[in-house]
Design an enzyme around this catalytic site. Structure first.
Site, PDB file in Angstrom:
ATOM      1  N   GLU A 122     -15.582 -31.568 -14.226  1.00 28.66           N
ATOM      2  CA  GLU A 122     -16.470 -32.831 -14.179  1.00 28.66           C
ATOM      3  C   GLU A 122     -17.424 -32.334 -15.390  1.00 28.66           C
ATOM      4  OE1 GLU A 122     -15.423 -34.219  -9.576  1.00 28.66           O
ATOM      5  OE2 GLU A 122     -17.527 -33.284 -10.079  1.00 28.66           O
ATOM      6  N   CYS A 144     -14.492 -23.008  -8.119  1.00 29.79           N
ATOM      7  CA  CYS A 144     -15.459 -22.006  -8.361  1.00 29.79           C
ATOM      8  C   CYS A 144     -15.047 -20.931  -7.369  1.00 29.79           C
ATOM      9  CB  CYS A 144     -16.984 -22.671  -7.661  1.00 29.79           C
ATOM     10  SG  CYS A 144     -18.187 -20.878  -7.560  1.00 29.79           S
ATOM     11  N   CYS A 148     -19.221 -21.545  -1.952  1.00 25.70           N
ATOM     12  CA  CYS A 148     -20.304 -20.841  -1.254  1.00 25.70           C
ATOM     13  C   CYS A 148     -19.923 -23.329   0.255  1.00 25.70           C
ATOM     14  CB  CYS A 148     -21.142 -22.663  -1.346  1.00 25.70           C
ATOM     15  SG  CYS A 148     -21.999 -21.862  -2.564  1.00 25.70           S
ATOM     16  N   GLU A 193     -19.349 -21.193 -11.445  1.00 28.38           N
ATOM     17  CA  GLU A 193     -20.996 -19.982 -11.239  1.00 28.38           C
ATOM     18  C   GLU A 193     -21.145 -19.453 -13.160  1.00 28.38           C
ATOM     19  OE1 GLU A 193     -23.157 -19.100  -9.702  1.00 28.38           O
ATOM     20  OE2 GLU A 193     -23.647 -17.710 -11.476  1.00 28.38           O
ATOM     21  N   CYS A 367     -21.567 -31.728  -7.433  1.00 31.40           N
ATOM     22  CA  CYS A 367     -20.615 -31.009  -8.629  1.00 31.40           C
ATOM     23  C   CYS A 367     -19.430 -31.541  -7.668  1.00 31.40           C
ATOM     24  CB  CYS A 367     -21.458 -29.873  -8.644  1.00 31.40           C
ATOM     25  SG  CYS A 367     -20.851 -28.900  -7.665  1.00 31.40           S
TER      26      CYS A 367
HETATM   27  N1  SAH Z   1     -23.393 -22.459  -9.756  1.00 28.27           N
HETATM   28  C1  SAH Z   1     -24.289 -22.779  -9.644  1.00 28.27           C
HETATM   29  C2  SAH Z   1     -24.157 -23.900 -10.443  1.00 28.27           C
HETATM   30  C3  SAH Z   1     -23.079 -25.707  -9.787  1.00 28.27           C
HETATM   31  S1  SAH Z   1     -23.877 -25.978  -8.406  1.00 28.27           S
HETATM   32  C4  SAH Z   1     -24.903 -22.826  -8.886  1.00 28.27           C
HETATM   33  O1  SAH Z   1     -23.810 -22.527  -7.458  1.00 28.27           O
HETATM   34  O2  SAH Z   1     -25.966 -22.430  -8.408  1.00 28.27           O
HETATM   35  C5  SAH Z   1     -25.642 -26.817  -8.852  1.00 28.27           C
HETATM   36  C6  SAH Z   1     -26.028 -27.006  -8.149  1.00 28.27           C
HETATM   37  O3  SAH Z   1     -25.970 -27.901  -6.610  1.00 28.27           O
HETATM   38  C7  SAH Z   1     -26.464 -25.372  -7.038  1.00 28.27           C
HETATM   39  O4  SAH Z   1     -27.677 -25.475  -6.359  1.00 28.27           O
HETATM   40  C8  SAH Z   1     -25.900 -26.326  -5.780  1.00 28.27           C
HETATM   41  O5  SAH Z   1     -26.447 -25.493  -4.891  1.00 28.27           O
HETATM   42  C9  SAH Z   1     -25.685 -27.755  -5.501  1.00 28.27           C
HETATM   43  N2  SAH Z   1     -24.895 -28.231  -4.471  1.00 28.27           N
HETATM   44  C10 SAH Z   1     -23.351 -28.594  -4.153  1.00 28.27           C
HETATM   45  N3  SAH Z   1     -23.154 -28.679  -3.502  1.00 28.27           N
HETATM   46  C11 SAH Z   1     -23.664 -30.012  -3.133  1.00 28.27           C
HETATM   47  C12 SAH Z   1     -24.223 -30.750  -2.164  1.00 28.27           C
HETATM   48  N4  SAH Z   1     -22.898 -31.427  -1.591  1.00 28.27           N
HETATM   49  N5  SAH Z   1     -25.438 -31.268  -2.290  1.00 28.27           N
HETATM   50  C13 SAH Z   1     -26.507 -31.319  -3.333  1.00 28.27           C
HETATM   51  N6  SAH Z   1     -25.989 -30.271  -3.614  1.00 28.27           N
HETATM   52  C14 SAH Z   1     -25.030 -29.444  -4.111  1.00 28.27           C
HETATM   53 FE1  SF4 Z   2     -19.946 -22.815  -6.734  1.00 28.44          FE
HETATM   54 FE2  SF4 Z   2     -22.730 -23.050  -7.228  1.00 28.44          FE
HETATM   55 FE3  SF4 Z   2     -20.969 -25.075  -5.938  1.00 28.44          FE
HETATM   56 FE4  SF4 Z   2     -21.566 -22.370  -4.605  1.00 28.44          FE
HETATM   57  S1  SF4 Z   2     -22.987 -24.140  -5.291  1.00 28.44           S
HETATM   58  S2  SF4 Z   2     -19.093 -23.153  -4.983  1.00 28.44           S
HETATM   59  S3  SF4 Z   2     -21.881 -21.456  -6.643  1.00 28.44           S
HETATM   60  S4  SF4 Z   2     -20.277 -24.432  -7.292  1.00 28.44           S
END
Ligand code: SAH
Ligand code: SF4
Length: 377
Positions: A122, A144, A148, A193, A367
């Protein structure tokens, strides 16, 4: 097997000039082709009117521009637009997964086949409400490897890495959306990531920032990372551009952080603080700390007070993000009063902090959510 075409969006002036010379095109063609694509938004060689007919045909047969169809295009009521791109003809390269325990870096360059079914990523264009800012939120990986517990992208694991060209191509495609205006900012906050796909991300950032490329100033490019301290130090050494680094902290102590972010096992908040200080010393740029507030999990007063202590000796801005709920995951959006109390406590503690506005809520702009819904994964 036919040799795969070169992908335009991974090319630099050096590689495109070589490509031209190898095929008998004059050297100055490279500059002209860059201008067509990045300045005029033209990728059909037949429309490149200052090229000879023969050169246009060569470009058409030997160069790939777009490397996959858009399989979904959503428009939110606030103007946010989201594309789901299918990378159809290969080019999702070496899969990297896991962490090397000794170097504490993501494992680099392990060749593994990618899945045939899930090569979709996306990207999102977010227009500012009060200015001309147009932010491209792009992906660096298909899925990824971090996993998380609260994230839609993390659910399916990693299916592959995007090449530098495919990362740049997302910015170009968002820049072409009708009636949008030029992309001014880029954030690596889509799927994946970025530091686990290190080399292609570094190459892509250079092309996005280059005056002959997308021409977006490095200061307006943000790399968001879940944070491997050695990888942050390596980025400071090797990128040598003043990009903004956003560190996804999400918890004020290691125990809670490790519950939310599996890779936090390989690092500590203290290690990350050292890496952030080195980043500041090298680039002169303050770090952004991202903190997703998840209802009842990390959004209580005691977490805010602990976070003040973490931030005390760091030159950092804290970005508070309200959690976007993900179907099938047992986490909830925080209460409004908890969000405001959290911000109040941080500010009382002298921490510079903002609540990030949620954009594109009606198209699930967090994302991984569109792919998640589209594929039912
Ligand atoms: N992997 C990297 C970059 C992509 S995620 C990282 O984790 O930083 C980008 C941001 O979106 C991160 O801060 C992540 O924690 C946040 N994010 C992921 N899922 C989310 C959700 N469901 N609601 C709000 N923020 C979210
Ligand atoms: Fe990957 Fe970032 Fe999502 Fe964690 S928050 S699973 S590092 S994309």
């Amino acid at each position: 097997m036919k040799h795969p075409k070169h992908h335009f969006f991974s090319m630099t002036p050096e590689t495109l000039t070589d490509w031209c010379l190898e095929r008998g095109l004059p050297k100055f063609r490279a500059k002209q082709i860059f201008e067509w694509v990045y300045l005029k938004g033209v990728i059909d060689p037949m429309e490149m009117s200052n090229l000879s007919n023969l050169d246009r045909k060569m470009l058409q047969s030997d160069m790939a521009f777009l490397s996959g169809p858009t399989v979904a295009h959503q428009l939110a009521t606030d103007g946010t637009q989201k594309l789901l791109i299918e990378w159809s003809d290969g080019g999702v390269d070496a899969k990297e997964a896991g962490v090397d325990h000794e170097s504490r870096l993501p494992i680099l360059g392990q060749e593994m086949p990618y899945s045939d079914t899930t090569r979709q990523t996306e990207c999102v264009m977010i227009p500012a409400v009060d200015s001309d800012r147009r932010t491209a939120c792009i992906s660096s990986q298909v899925g990824c490897p971090v996993g998380c517990t609260f994230c839609a992208t993390g659910i399916g694991g990693l299916d592959g890495n995007l090449s530098a060209g495919r990362i740049v191509e997302q910015v170009w495609r968002l820049n072409q959306l009708e009636g949008v205006g030029r992309i001014s900012n880029v954030v690596f906050m889509g799927m994946g990531e970025p530091l686990a796909n290190f080399r292609p991300v570094v190459e892509a950032v250079k092309i996005i920032a280059a005056p002959w490329g997308m021409g977006i100033s490095a200061r307006k490019i943000t790399i968001s990372t879940v944070g491997m301290h050695k990888a942050i130090e390596k980025l400071a050494e090797e990128l040598d551009l003043p990009v903004t680094l956003a560190l996804s902290l999400h918890a004020p102590n290691d125990a809670l952080r490790r519950e939310l972010i599996p890779w936090a096992e390989f690092t500590s908040i203290l290690d990350l603080k050292h890496a952030c200080k080195k980043w500041f010393a090298k680039t002169g740029r303050e770090i952004t700390l991202e903190y997703v507030l998840i209802g009842g999990v990390n959004d209580q007063s005691e977490h805010a007070i602990e976070l003040v202590h973490v931030c005390k000796d760091l030159r950092a801005n804290v970005n508070l993000i309200r959690y976007n709920e993900v179907a099938g995951l047992d986490f909830r959006r925080p209460n409004t009063e908890d969000v405001h109390r959290f911000q109040y406590l941080l500010r009382e503690g002298g921490v510079n902090c903002h609540i990030r506005a949620s954009r594109g809520r009606d198209i699930a702009a967090a994302c991984g959510q569109l792919r998640h819904e589209h594929a039912g994964t």
